[in-house]
Design a protein around this motif. Sequence first.
Motif, PDB file in Angstrom:
ATOM      1  N   VAL A  73      -5.309 -19.899  10.376  1.00 50.55           N
ATOM      2  CA  VAL A  73      -5.697 -18.813   9.492  1.00 50.55           C
ATOM      3  C   VAL A  73      -5.846 -17.556  10.328  1.00 50.55           C
ATOM      4  N   PHE A  74      -5.198 -16.481   9.857  1.00 53.27           N
ATOM      5  CA  PHE A  74      -5.257 -15.195  10.545  1.00 53.27           C
ATOM      6  C   PHE A  74      -5.847 -14.160   9.600  1.00 53.27           C
ATOM      7  N   ARG A  75      -6.805 -13.402  10.110  1.00 56.98           N
ATOM      8  CA  ARG A  75      -7.467 -12.366   9.320  1.00 56.98           C
ATOM      9  C   ARG A  75      -6.873 -11.018   9.703  1.00 56.98           C
ATOM     10  N   GLY A  76      -6.368 -10.317   8.698  1.00 53.49           N
ATOM     11  CA  GLY A  76      -5.789  -9.008   8.945  1.00 53.49           C
ATOM     12  C   GLY A  76      -6.840  -7.931   9.028  1.00 53.49           C
ATOM     13  N   ILE A  77      -6.502  -6.831   9.687  1.00 54.78           N
ATOM     14  CA  ILE A  77      -7.434  -5.715   9.780  1.00 54.78           C
ATOM     15  C   ILE A  77      -7.114  -4.633   8.756  1.00 54.78           C
ATOM     16  N   GLU A  78      -5.924  -4.724   8.146  1.00 55.16           N
ATOM     17  CA  GLU A  78      -5.559  -3.764   7.119  1.00 55.16           C
ATOM     18  C   GLU A  78      -4.346  -4.280   6.369  1.00 55.16           C
ATOM     19  N   GLY A  79      -4.280  -3.979   5.079  1.00 57.44           N
ATOM     20  CA  GLY A  79      -3.112  -4.368   4.306  1.00 57.44           C
ATOM     21  C   GLY A  79      -3.296  -4.094   2.831  1.00 57.44           C
ATOM     22  N   PHE A  80      -2.215  -4.310   2.071  1.00 54.67           N
ATOM     23  CA  PHE A  80      -2.279  -4.203   0.621  1.00 54.67           C
ATOM     24  C   PHE A  80      -1.296  -5.193   0.032  1.00 54.67           C
ATOM     25  N   GLY A  81      -1.513  -5.507  -1.225  1.00 56.64           N
ATOM     26  CA  GLY A  81      -0.649  -6.458  -1.913  1.00 56.64           C
ATOM     27  C   GLY A  81      -0.198  -5.905  -3.240  1.00 56.64           C
ATOM     28  N   ALA A  82      -0.078  -6.783  -4.229  1.00 57.18           N
ATOM     29  CA  ALA A  82       0.439  -6.410  -5.534  1.00 57.18           C
ATOM     30  C   ALA A  82      -0.406  -5.338  -6.217  1.00 57.18           C
ATOM     31  N   SER A  83      -1.691  -5.282  -5.910  1.00 63.39           N
ATOM     32  CA  SER A  83      -2.564  -4.283  -6.539  1.00 63.39           C
ATOM     33  C   SER A  83      -2.352  -2.888  -5.966  1.00 63.39           C
ATOM     34  N   SER A  84      -1.670  -2.781  -4.841  1.00 64.27           N
ATOM     35  CA  SER A  84      -1.427  -1.526  -4.116  1.00 64.27           C
ATOM     36  C   SER A  84      -2.700  -0.878  -3.586  1.00 64.27           C
ATOM     37  N   LEU A  85      -3.818  -1.584  -3.633  1.00 66.51           N
ATOM     38  CA  LEU A  85      -5.071  -1.089  -3.078  1.00 66.51           C
ATOM     39  C   LEU A  85      -5.114  -1.463  -1.599  1.00 66.51           C
ATOM     40  N   ILE A  86      -5.292  -0.475  -0.727  1.00 65.36           N
ATOM     41  CA  ILE A  86      -5.336  -0.749   0.708  1.00 65.36           C
ATOM     42  C   ILE A  86      -6.727  -1.232   1.091  1.00 65.36           C
ATOM     43  N   HIS A  87      -6.762  -2.378   1.731  1.00 56.71           N
ATOM     44  CA  HIS A  87      -8.007  -2.947   2.260  1.00 56.71           C
ATOM     45  C   HIS A  87      -7.965  -2.776   3.766  1.00 56.71           C
ATOM     46  N   THR A  88      -9.053  -2.278   4.330  1.00 57.67           N
ATOM     47  CA  THR A  88      -9.078  -2.018   5.761  1.00 57.67           C
ATOM     48  C   THR A  88     -10.463  -2.313   6.326  1.00 57.67           C
ATOM     49  N   SER A  89     -10.494  -2.712   7.569  1.00 54.47           N
ATOM     50  CA  SER A  89     -11.775  -2.954   8.229  1.00 54.47           C
ATOM     51  C   SER A  89     -12.419  -1.641   8.660  1.00 54.47           C
ATOM     52  N   ARG A  90     -11.706  -0.517   8.513  1.00 59.51           N
ATOM     53  CA  ARG A  90     -12.237   0.780   8.929  1.00 59.51           C
ATOM     54  C   ARG A  90     -13.141   1.417   7.879  1.00 59.51           C
ATOM     55  N   LEU A  91     -13.028   0.973   6.632  1.00 62.16           N
ATOM     56  CA  LEU A  91     -13.868   1.527   5.565  1.00 62.16           C
ATOM     57  C   LEU A  91     -14.771   0.429   5.038  1.00 62.16           C
TER      58      LEU A  91
END
Length: 126
Positions: A44-62
Amino acid sequence: MTRPTGRALRLTVFIGESDTWHHKPLYSEIVHRAHTAGLAGASVFRGIEGFGASSLIHTSRLLSLSEDLPIAVVIVDAEPRVRAFLPQLDELVTEGLVTLDDCEVIRYSGRDGTPGTTDTKGKKPL
């Protein structure tokens, strides 16, 4: 370099960190089912930033968006074994992306470095 040990299939499941299965993390359920199915391994790998079908960007910076970071579960094994596992993913993954890639296994061995050994549960490598 060691000689190749053969063709394999890489299964990658992209989900969100907050995705659950019966109140447990979904990535954990996938790993445990892969283990029970006797697959060669799962990570299992945890990303620090990305988006998927929702187009909402998830980031560890916010801080406001850091609770649902991207997760990738990667499983590599012989093609028939990976394909036999796919019906379980149909049950588990309701939102996300599942990909299959051909790959070549160069080395697969236990902790002692000996190829072809079995683990404590008697599972054989690719």
